[in-house]
Design an enzyme around this catalytic site. Structure first.
Site, PDB file in Angstrom:
ATOM      1  N   HIS A  53       3.917 -56.086  -0.210  1.00  0.00           N
ATOM      2  CA  HIS A  53       4.574 -55.872   1.092  1.00  0.00           C
ATOM      3  C   HIS A  53       3.899 -54.734   1.844  1.00  0.00           C
ATOM      4  CE1 HIS A  53       8.683 -55.766   3.338  1.00  0.00           C
ATOM      5  NE2 HIS A  53       7.701 -55.374   4.131  1.00  0.00           N
ATOM      6  N   HIS A  65       2.297 -53.647   5.954  1.00  0.00           N
ATOM      7  CA  HIS A  65       2.149 -53.993   7.371  1.00  0.00           C
ATOM      8  C   HIS A  65       0.824 -53.440   7.874  1.00  0.00           C
ATOM      9  CE1 HIS A  65       6.318 -55.416   7.818  1.00  0.00           C
ATOM     10  NE2 HIS A  65       6.616 -54.472   6.940  1.00  0.00           N
ATOM     11  N   LEU A  66      -0.049 -54.352   8.255  1.00  0.00           N
ATOM     12  CA  LEU A  66      -1.283 -53.973   8.944  1.00  0.00           C
ATOM     13  C   LEU A  66      -1.002 -54.322  10.396  1.00  0.00           C
ATOM     14  CD1 LEU A  66      -3.757 -55.495   6.342  1.00  0.00           C
ATOM     15  CD2 LEU A  66      -2.892 -53.153   6.470  1.00  0.00           C
ATOM     16  N   ARG A  67      -1.279 -53.462  11.305  1.00  0.00           N
ATOM     17  CA  ARG A  67      -0.788 -53.641  12.681  1.00  0.00           C
ATOM     18  C   ARG A  67      -1.745 -54.418  13.567  1.00  0.00           C
ATOM     19  NH1 ARG A  67       4.416 -53.022  11.535  1.00  0.00           N
ATOM     20  NH2 ARG A  67       5.052 -50.856  11.213  1.00  0.00           N
ATOM     21  N   ASN A 121       4.399 -59.848  10.790  1.00  0.00           N
ATOM     22  CA  ASN A 121       4.993 -59.372  12.055  1.00  0.00           C
ATOM     23  C   ASN A 121       4.005 -58.581  12.898  1.00  0.00           C
ATOM     24  OD1 ASN A 121       5.020 -57.196  10.285  1.00  0.00           O
ATOM     25  ND2 ASN A 121       6.841 -56.288  11.228  1.00  0.00           N
ATOM     26  N   HIS A 175      12.146 -54.976  -1.008  1.00  0.00           N
ATOM     27  CA  HIS A 175      12.751 -53.655  -0.738  1.00  0.00           C
ATOM     28  C   HIS A 175      14.275 -53.615  -0.944  1.00  0.00           C
ATOM     29  CE1 HIS A 175      13.716 -55.149   3.270  1.00  0.00           C
ATOM     30  NE2 HIS A 175      12.518 -54.949   3.787  1.00  0.00           N
ATOM     31  N   ASN A 190      14.077 -48.954   7.235  1.00  0.00           N
ATOM     32  CA  ASN A 190      14.994 -50.065   7.059  1.00  0.00           C
ATOM     33  C   ASN A 190      14.566 -50.909   5.857  1.00  0.00           C
ATOM     34  OD1 ASN A 190      17.257 -51.374   7.849  1.00  0.00           O
ATOM     35  ND2 ASN A 190      16.190 -52.819   9.169  1.00  0.00           N
ATOM     36  N   ASP A 224       6.016 -51.507   1.345  1.00  0.00           N
ATOM     37  CA  ASP A 224       6.523 -51.661   2.725  1.00  0.00           C
ATOM     38  C   ASP A 224       5.823 -50.665   3.643  1.00  0.00           C
ATOM     39  OD1 ASP A 224       7.849 -52.545   4.956  1.00  0.00           O
ATOM     40  OD2 ASP A 224       9.819 -51.786   4.365  1.00  0.00           O
ATOM     41  N   HIS A 270       3.297 -46.152  11.966  1.00  0.00           N
ATOM     42  CA  HIS A 270       3.730 -45.992  13.357  1.00  0.00           C
ATOM     43  C   HIS A 270       3.018 -44.780  13.944  1.00  0.00           C
ATOM     44  CE1 HIS A 270       6.937 -48.949  13.292  1.00  0.00           C
ATOM     45  NE2 HIS A 270       7.446 -48.413  12.195  1.00  0.00           N
TER      46      HIS A 270
END
Lengths: 307, 438
Positions: free
Chosen positions: B61, B63-65, B95, B231, B294, B321, B325
């Site tokens: 899990h 996140h690559l933006r 996402n 998560h 979250n 996760d 940001h």
């Protein structure tokens, strides 16, 4: 060189809240406020903060707190500016941090901040170099109100050690209640909170706070009673049994004889208390407001290291 | 994966291989992409004394933006962060903007993810634009190389849930679920409980997670879909997983490094780990947007229960996760800060902190970071001779300070900044190539 932490300093340089404040720190501010009240009457200390620029940034409505900070700053010779939020770049979508940095760049040394979001003052301290005074952040804290209340109570009923203070009403949405719990327990008082279940939800997990579920249990033997306003703007709904919790002079007889009534204002007369009780001889509501100015003088002076 | 080919002999290291049950001091040789019995002539010798060598880590899990928010992270920077953290595989959530919600998008993402310092596996969205209204073409995404499907950020919507589980089962896919019912969250921004009450912040109730966990376990039971709950943050969710497994439901689950080490008192300004003695919080650190995540940081009791469930194997995997940001999205009042924190470079260290505290055995940590998550997505990991050379060597006792200027990630949104943590990765080898070295 070691610097002793004395009641003449405030530990962080900011006033976020009274949680964890030492008793001596709180009492030191109350004592200083008494001195400031006399100084204001005698026009002493009128240039104590002449090097200070105090900016008031109120993102929520206020009468008492904003005006009393303004009067307090002026009484000590500070330059006081008021950010008119509705007419400022905030209305154009400027972020909170950008707005505060703008105030800092123009020379503001102390920021008095009221904001609807809990923790906005800590954010201001992280994002700028200004001294921060919390004038109310969401449902979290309102330390200068609690200090005014504590001073008012101390002057009305004497030392608070072991005394029972009942806080009645919409506790869950109230920053005043939270700061009063920290302040009053810090001064040795016992705090009891009471209201309809949805207005005291979760407070049973707060150490040193007694939660009561009937008005009678809340008031019985209390040395002072503080009514709270229903915070309709924070989502409070008037409970069906609200009349069961409305304070009046008859019900106040459940408390200790002569126990005073307090209310941080503004009041919803007829909702949390009757107009008759608000103006009764035992009401301290007017004195709470009057004490707001010297308390805020004390806070501004102490944080600036000038008193 | 790119990097110089590894021809190495690591001597005298503690070799931990959950695949073979190995935990012993020994040597490990790598040549031409494989673990070999004898190092070839000219192989570099590395003194491995004090190091732990394990199969490379696999993150289910991350996140690559890129595309959409590549100021926060690119595939390239995310892969470098992963390699520095000891990962040789990361699974990228869909996402991005636009979302990875079609076979074409999966193919593009697979191609974009190749050639970095870490293997990137792509998770496809379960619904078109992740909007929860129209199902994505799951089978086509699987054929294009998607390793799983997920609407992460949200659970699969109620209207689509039954059909999604049926199609996941029919296509032999893996569904990764972010279990959360927004109607029960109702504006909550931190875990409901005494700390939220004191801070005046709206509480997020554990029921928001548990009800979706129970729904998903029921659907997995009837459809036989392969379900992975990501998560998890509540002890009750772990109990639900145990109960479902006892009924024969095929379910796996992960927990993040932050949910098992930091509790909701971090929002009040505490910076102690969940297993540490109570200390007074620092009011100046309260409401730090970098603690907003979250699901929210759990109660201390739940954090310790999650850690115990990793230790006893109930939780299969520690997944980061990793949610980068930019600074300004965290420099906001707590409730308005973007949720999520980075984790690729600190995951091992938080696990090792739990090991040092006696809460977790090192082999269990290694299994939860390498072989077990890898098995969930069908990747093999082993130190045995003949295995693909996918390894990490780290010094569990060395200390490092988390510093925004030295993180490989393009973002630095973690409340661990400035803290000193145990565990420094010395060498990461993915697919026989050296992807990180310090």
């Amino acid at each position: 060189m070691t610097v002793a932490v004395t009641p003449r300093t405030w530990p962080s340089g900011h006033l976020f809240d009274l949680a964890g404040a030492a008793r001596g720190q709180i009492e030191g501010l109350l004592d200083l406020a008494v001195e400031m009240r006399e100084a204001r009457a005698a026009r002493r200390h009128a240039s104590m903060l002449e090097a200070e620029i105090v900016a008031l940034a109120f993102f929520e409505a206020s009468t008492r707190t904003r005006i009393s900070f303004e009067l307090a700053g002026r009484a000590l010779g500070a330059t006081v500016v008021d950010l008119d939020v509705a007419g400022s770049s905030v209305a154009k979508g400027e972020s909170l941090v950008d707005t505060l940095r703008t105030l800092e760049r123009m020379g503001t040394t102390t920021l008095v901040l009221r904001h609807q979001e809990p923790g906005a003052p800590q954010l201001a301290a992280r994002a700028t170099g200004m001294r921060i005074v919390n004038a109310g952040d969401g449902a979290h804290a309102h330390p200068t109100q609690a200090l005014s209340d504590a001073l008012t109570l101390r002057e009305a009923i004497g030392p608070l050690d072991g005394r029972v203070v009942a806080i009645v009403g919409d506790v869950v949405h109230s920053r005043v209640a939270r700061s009063n719990i920290h302040c009053l327990t810090g001064l040795g008082a016992r705090v009891r909170v009471g209201g309809p279940p949805e207005w005291v939800a979760g407070f049973d997990g707060w150490p040193a706070v007694e939660v009561t579920t009937t008005l009678e249990a809340t008031l019985r033997g209390a040395d002072a009673v503080m009514a709270l306003r229903a915070q309709l703007e924070r989502g409070a709904e008037l409970p069906e049994d609200r009349l069961a919790w409305r304070l009046d002079s008859d019900r106040m007889r459940l408390a200790a004889p002569g126990a005073p009534i307090l209310h941080p204002g503004p009041t919803n007369e007829g909702v949390e208390l009757t107009a008759e009780l608000a103006s009764a001889p035992g009401s301290l509501i007017g004195r709470q407001v009057a004490n707001g100015v010297p308390i805020r003088m004390a806070v501004l002076a102490r944080l600036a290291g000038m008193a | 994966m790119t990097g110089p080919t590894a021809n190495l002999l690591i001597t005298g290291a503690r070799l931990i291989d959950p695949a073979t049950g190995t935990d012993a001091i020994g040597d490990l040789a790598i040549s031409d992409g494989l673990v070999v019995a004898d190092a070839p002539a000219g192989a570099e010798r590395i003194d491995g004394r004090g190091l732990v060598v394990t199969p490379g880590f696999c993150d289910l899990h991350a996140h690559l933006r890129q595309p959409g928010r590549d100021g926060a992270e690119t595939i390239e920077s995310g892969c470098r962060a992963a390699a520095r953290g000891g990962f040789t595989t990361i699974c990228a959530m869909p996402n991005t903007d636009p979302a990875i919600d079609s076979a074409e998008a999966v193919s593009r993402a697979v191609a974009a993810g190749a050639g970095g310092a870490c293997r990137v596996r792509i998770i496809g969205a379960a619904s078109v634009r992740r909007a929860g209204r129209e199902m994505a073409d799951l089978a086509a995404m699987a054929a294009a190389g998607a390793v799983a499907v997920s609407d992460d950020g949200c659970a699969v919507s109620g209207a689509m849930a039954r059909e999604t589980f049926e199609r996941v089962a029919a296509a032999g896919l893996l569904l990764i679920e972010h279990a959360e019912d927004p109607s029960l969250v109702a504006g909550g921004v931190m875990r409901a409980g005494p700390t939220a009450v004191r801070l005046g912040l709206p509480g997020w109730p554990p029921a928001a997670e548990l009800t979706t966990v129970e729904r998903d376990l029921a659907l997995a039971g009837t459809t036989r879909a392969r379900l992975h709950l990501t998560h998890l943050s509540c002890a009750a969710s772990i109990e639900a997983v145990r109960g479902a497994r006892a009924r024969g439901v095929a379910v796996t689950c992960d927990v993040t490094p932050h949910h098992l080490s930091m509790a909701d008192d971090w929002v009040a300004g505490s910076r102690r780990f969940a297993w540490d003695e109570e200390r007074a919080p620092d009011p100046a650190l309260a409401f730090d947007g970098r603690c907003r995540v979250n699901p929210p940081l759990a109660s201390r009791a739940d954090a310790l229960a999650l850690l115990a469930a990793v230790a006893d194997g109930t939780i299969d995997s520690i997944a980061t996760d990793h949610a980068p940001h930019p600074v300004e999205r965290k420099l906001a009042p707590f409730a308005s800060a973007a949720p999520g924190l980075i984790g690729l470079e600190t995951a091992l260290s938080l696990g090792l902190a739990a090991v040092e505290a006696g809460r977790l055995a090192l082999p269990a940590l290694v299994a939860a970071m390498s072989t077990r998550p890898a098995a969930i997505i069908g990747e093999a990991r082993s130190l045995a001779v003949g295995a693909t050379a996918d390894i990490v060597a780290f010094d569990p006792a060395a200390r490092w300070r988390v510093d925004a200027t030295t993180l490989e990630s393009a973002s630095s949104n973690t409340p661990l900044l400035g803290m000193e943590l145990p565990g420094v990765v010395r060498l990461t080898v993915g697919d026989g190539r050296i992807t990180y070295r310090s």
